[in-house]
Enzyme design. Sequence first.
Site, PDB file in Angstrom:
ATOM      1  CG  ASN A 100      49.963  34.349  32.592  1.00 12.26           C
ATOM      2  OD1 ASN A 100      50.827  33.902  31.838  1.00 12.26           O
ATOM      3  ND2 ASN A 100      48.688  34.044  32.472  1.00 12.26           N
TER       4      ASN A 100
ATOM      5  CG  HIS B 296      46.345  32.831  39.260  1.00  9.82           C
ATOM      6  ND1 HIS B 296      46.475  34.160  39.629  1.00  9.82           N
ATOM      7  CD2 HIS B 296      46.234  32.836  37.919  1.00  9.82           C
ATOM      8  CE1 HIS B 296      46.431  34.917  38.555  1.00  9.82           C
ATOM      9  NE2 HIS B 296      46.300  34.136  37.493  1.00  9.82           N
TER      10      HIS B 296
ATOM     11  CG  HIS C 272      46.701  29.871  34.358  1.00  9.24           C
ATOM     12  ND1 HIS C 272      45.453  30.261  33.943  1.00  9.24           N
ATOM     13  CD2 HIS C 272      47.332  31.007  34.758  1.00  9.24           C
ATOM     14  CE1 HIS C 272      45.332  31.580  34.070  1.00  9.24           C
ATOM     15  NE2 HIS C 272      46.459  32.056  34.562  1.00  9.24           N
TER      16      HIS C 272
END
Length: 118
Positions: free
Chosen positions: A91, A104, A106
């Site tokens: 994101n 990060h 996911h």
Amino acid sequence: MTPTHTDCLFCKIIAGEVPGTIVFQDESIVAFRDVSPQAPLHVLIVPRKHIPSLNDLVPDDDGLVGSMVRLAASLAKEHGYHERGYRTVFNTNGEAGQTVFHIHLHLLAGRRLIWPPG
Ligand code: 5GP
Ligand code: ZN
């Protein structure tokens, strides 16, 4: 040692200052369980290097990002989801819902994931 950004939650988890359920770590990447899992397997794959968002990537990071993606595939396989299927998501910024400004990846698996995402 990568310097810890004092106000960054993921730098603190990587440094062991905030607890996290770590499932993998090496010299450049740490992977830990999401505290609010959205699927039976929900892992965050995080570089030790503090990079706020994909907008901040530089060519030198290409190998690191490649390793993150390959680790996602490897963890999916380790947990038995590589054939059933899994989702990998970065994101970026507000409309995508980024809340932690340390990149990060996911990794989500273990249930049917709808498309398009909400
Ligand atoms: P983003 O919304 O930035 O893409 O994802 C941030 C993720 O970090 C969210 O899925 C959220 O549940 C997770 N998260 C937030 N705080 C913590 C925490 O203290 N520990 C862990 N393990 N995950 C967290
Ligand atoms: Zn950070």
